[in-house]
Design an enzyme around this catalytic site. Structure first.
Site, PDB file in Angstrom:
ATOM      1  N   THR A 157      -2.318  -2.489  -9.262  1.00 21.09           N
ATOM      2  CA  THR A 157      -1.260  -2.335  -8.266  1.00 21.09           C
ATOM      3  C   THR A 157       0.014  -3.096  -8.621  1.00 21.09           C
ATOM      4  OG1 THR A 157      -2.855  -1.878  -6.506  1.00 21.09           O
ATOM      5  CG2 THR A 157      -0.680  -2.619  -5.829  1.00 21.09           C
ATOM      6  N   ASP A 164       4.621   0.016   4.603  1.00 19.56           N
ATOM      7  CA  ASP A 164       5.269  -0.817   3.592  1.00 19.56           C
ATOM      8  C   ASP A 164       6.281   0.013   2.805  1.00 19.56           C
ATOM      9  OD1 ASP A 164       5.942  -2.501   1.487  1.00 19.56           O
ATOM     10  OD2 ASP A 164       3.920  -3.243   1.229  1.00 19.56           O
ATOM     11  N   GLY A 202       0.419  -9.912  -1.898  1.00 19.09           N
ATOM     12  CA  GLY A 202      -0.522 -10.195  -2.965  1.00 19.09           C
ATOM     13  C   GLY A 202      -1.861 -10.747  -2.531  1.00 19.09           C
ATOM     14  N   GLY A 257      -4.121  -9.072  -0.816  1.00 14.77           N
ATOM     15  CA  GLY A 257      -5.127  -8.019  -0.789  1.00 14.77           C
ATOM     16  C   GLY A 257      -5.139  -7.193   0.477  1.00 14.77           C
ATOM     17  N   LYS A 258      -3.999  -7.081   1.134  1.00 13.74           N
ATOM     18  CA  LYS A 258      -3.935  -6.288   2.374  1.00 13.74           C
ATOM     19  C   LYS A 258      -4.303  -4.833   2.122  1.00 13.74           C
ATOM     20  CE  LYS A 258       0.328  -7.180   3.147  1.00 13.74           C
ATOM     21  NZ  LYS A 258       0.539  -8.058   2.000  1.00 13.74           N
ATOM     22  N   THR A 259      -3.696  -4.250   1.095  1.00 11.69           N
ATOM     23  CA  THR A 259      -3.938  -2.827   0.826  1.00 11.69           C
ATOM     24  C   THR A 259      -5.399  -2.587   0.458  1.00 11.69           C
ATOM     25  OG1 THR A 259      -1.659  -2.460   0.116  1.00 11.69           O
ATOM     26  CG2 THR A 259      -3.293  -0.867  -0.624  1.00 11.69           C
ATOM     27  N   SER A 260      -5.958  -3.399  -0.428  1.00  9.00           N
ATOM     28  CA  SER A 260      -7.365  -3.239  -0.823  1.00  9.00           C
ATOM     29  C   SER A 260      -8.275  -3.380   0.389  1.00  9.00           C
ATOM     30  CB  SER A 260      -7.741  -4.293  -1.872  1.00  9.00           C
ATOM     31  OG  SER A 260      -6.944  -4.160  -3.027  1.00  9.00           O
TER      32      SER A 260
END
Length: 591
Positions: A506, A50, A23, A25-28
């Site tokens: 997300t 992931d 949560g 913000g790794k993906t963003s």
């Protein structure tokens, strides 16, 4: 305090890993970095490792384990390493050479051994290693970025090269008799090469993504130390979601700003010396390429960029959910959802709310990156606390199995069994056993379980149908807790899943997929919790109001998904910690 994040300055190695607590913000961050590098003319491959990947949500396109071009950016490619698909391919690769050679009964046994969560993990690792050691692939790209799973899973994934190499080095009988380990010896040199790549500061940079909050920063420090121990020392700290100013008469923005500043002034010592960068808090949803292009200068956009959603937020408070669980007589309660949405806080508030209604409650966590004690504090009154610690459960399980077989095996047989029990897969079996024992406590008290982030949770629950075979093979016994687990989980009169989410794209997509998977497994999920809502906070700050307006469309969808069994928790000025604050949270009557 840290400089503004610039991908072109930070990206000094061909491999970039984005990791951190769920949560944060790794993906963003990984997606926006990939877009920025590709826009500058670099050839970039973005990879998700992931189990609960969200790349497809951010880019708005379907992804597979084969790299595909992203949008209208000619230099950007993305791929999602699907662990389940990889496991099926891995199983076929192991079993197929023996078809027509070995009896069908033997093949059936092999397939059974290759059907558990261990195989999923090994298969995902197999593809992960192939990317790290694929020189032709590396030559096609200037950068390969990894959007990794939440910290607990990431550490497991990144430690696997060392774990498997260590196991194979100590092995005196070749591969273990555990089915998922079949054929690993042949890849020993490949795994050692992967370890060298991860440890080489000229090849790999680890970006520790965090939020300017106490718990994510503590998690980043823990991850940093553990990764240093396995040789991954080239690390950078990236603090995402920094509010650089506040509205003086707005208590929400003032409290958020002060909390963030305090957290950043008290960064754990273990990560104080790392190169440090910041990304401003965005007032908009990070989906679509254009939004990603604005991410690193998101402070330049405000609420005027977000269409106004009509109507106020009108969703009941957490107390409605707690009263519903008590009235229905539920004995086993899970909080589930994407990492970082506040499952631990919600689980703790539910436990306190039920205890305040006179129930005996046991509160536990199965999260490898557990921080239950940081939010709850010490047990109090009608509540007891526990945590399933993988290392402790592994040692207990190894001792139990060896003791049960000590009288029936000779010296060589015991040596072989001890070797078998040193394989990394054994830890998963041990954790599963402990999970079953935890659920069995519901006979005496209500059990509230703060579960791990979605991917790990689903692997754990899926194991209920497969691991009893492995438990029986290893120890010769299937405990009653294991035999009764699935019926208990599937009984809506005994078990209820509480899905926790944020009102953002997300987390909501992730929660919807989770509910679908739970329905397929026959596990009831009735309640949804919308946590940390700015739309319910009454903020007037331009940045936060932009986030609040963006939330309203997702809140409406959640109410529909849940058939009006949704509750909301406003963003709180203080971090929730301790029995009294949890009691207030669970007793609030927000409408």
């Amino acid at each position: 305090m840290g400089t503004a994040f610039d991908p072109h300055v930070m990206a000094r190695t061909p491999y970039l890993f984005f990791t951190g607590k769920g949560g944060v913000g790794k993906t963003s961050t990984a997606c926006a970095t990939a877009v920025a590098l590709a826009d500058s003319g670099k050839r970039v491959l973005l990879v998700s490792t992931d189990p609960a990947s969200n790349l497809q949500d951010v880019f708005g396109m379907e992804l597979s384990n084969v790299p595909v071009s992203v949008g209208d950016i000619p230099n950007l490619y993305a791929t999602n390493l699907d662990p389940v698909m990889a496991a099926e391919a891995y199983k076929a690769k192991v079993v197929e050479p023996y078809r027509g050679v070995l009896p069908d009964s033997v093949l059936a046994t092999m397939e059974e051994q290759l059907s558990g969560a261990c195989t999923v993990e090994i298969a995902a690792f197999d593809e992960f290693t192939a990317l790290l050691t694929n020189e032709p692939l590396k030559s096609q790209y200037d950068y390969i970025l990894f959007d990794t799973a939440p910290t607990g899973h990431t550490l497991r994934l990144l430690q696997l090269p060392t774990a498997w190499s260590g196991f194979l080095n100590e092995s005196t009988h070749g591969a273990s008799c555990l089915g998922p380990l079949a054929g690993l010896e042949a890849k020993k040199e490949l795994y050692e090469q992967a370890v060298m790549t991860l440890s080489d500061p000229a090849l790999t940079t680890l970006v520790l993504v965090t939020r300017p909050e106490r718990t994510p920063l503590i998690e980043a420090a823990r991850a940093s130390a553990e990764l240093q121990e396995i040789g991954i020392g080239n690390q950078t700290l990236l603090i995402n979601g920094v509010l650089h100013s506040f509205t003086e008469r707005d208590s929400v923005s003032t409290a958020l700003y002060e909390r963030q500043q305090y957290a950043m002034e008290h960064i754990p010592e273990a990560i104080q010396s790392l190169p440090r960068y910041q990304i401003p808090l965005a007032s908009f949803n990070l989906t679509g390429i254009e939004s990603l292009r604005h991410f690193f200068n998101s402070g330049q956009r405000n609420a005027t960029d977000v269409p106004n959603a009509t109507g106020p937020v009108s969703v009941p408070a957490l107390s409605t959910l707690i009263e519903g669980l008590a009235t229905d007589g539920i004995r086993v309660i899970f909080t589930m959802g994407k990492g970082g949405v506040g499952k631990t806080t919600v689980a703790s508030a539910i436990a306190v709310g039920l205890a305040e209604r006179g129930h005996r409650v046991h509160l536990s966590t199965t999260d490898p990156a557990a921080h239950l004690d940081q939010i709850f504090g010490e047990a109090s009154g009608m509540i007891s606390l526990s945590r399933i610690d993988p290392k402790v459960e592994l040692e207990r399980y190894q001792t139990e199995v060896i003791s049960q077989n000590a009288d029936s095996l000779d010296e060589e047989g015991l040596a072989f069994l001890e070797e078998d029990l040193r394989s990394p897969c054994t830890e998963e079996i041990a954790v599963f056993r402990a999970f079953a024992d935890l659920v069995e406590r519901s006979q005496e008290e209500i059990v509230v379980i703060d579960t791990a982030p979605t991917g790990h949770t689903l692997l754990l629950l899926d194991a209920t149908q497969e691991y009893h075979k492995e438990v029986a093979r290893s120890s010769g016994l299937i405990p009653n807790s294991v035999q009764q687990l699935l019926p208990r989980l599937r009984d809506p009169k005994e078990t209820s899943v509480v899905i926790v989410t944020l009102a953002e794209a997300t987390p909501v997509y992730e929660a919807a997929r989770l509910e679908t998977d739970l329905k397929r497994a026959g596990i009831p999920a009735k309640w949804w919790v919308i946590n940390q809502s700015f739309a319910a906070s009454g903020t007037t700050d331009p940045i936060l109001k932009g986030r609040a307006e963006a939330e309203k469309a997702w809140i409406k969808q959640i109410v529909e998904f849940s058939s009006n069994h949704a509750v909301i928790i406003p963003w709180e000025a203080q971090e929730i910690a301790g029995y009294e604050q949890l009691k207030i949270l669970g007793a609030s009557k927000y409408q």
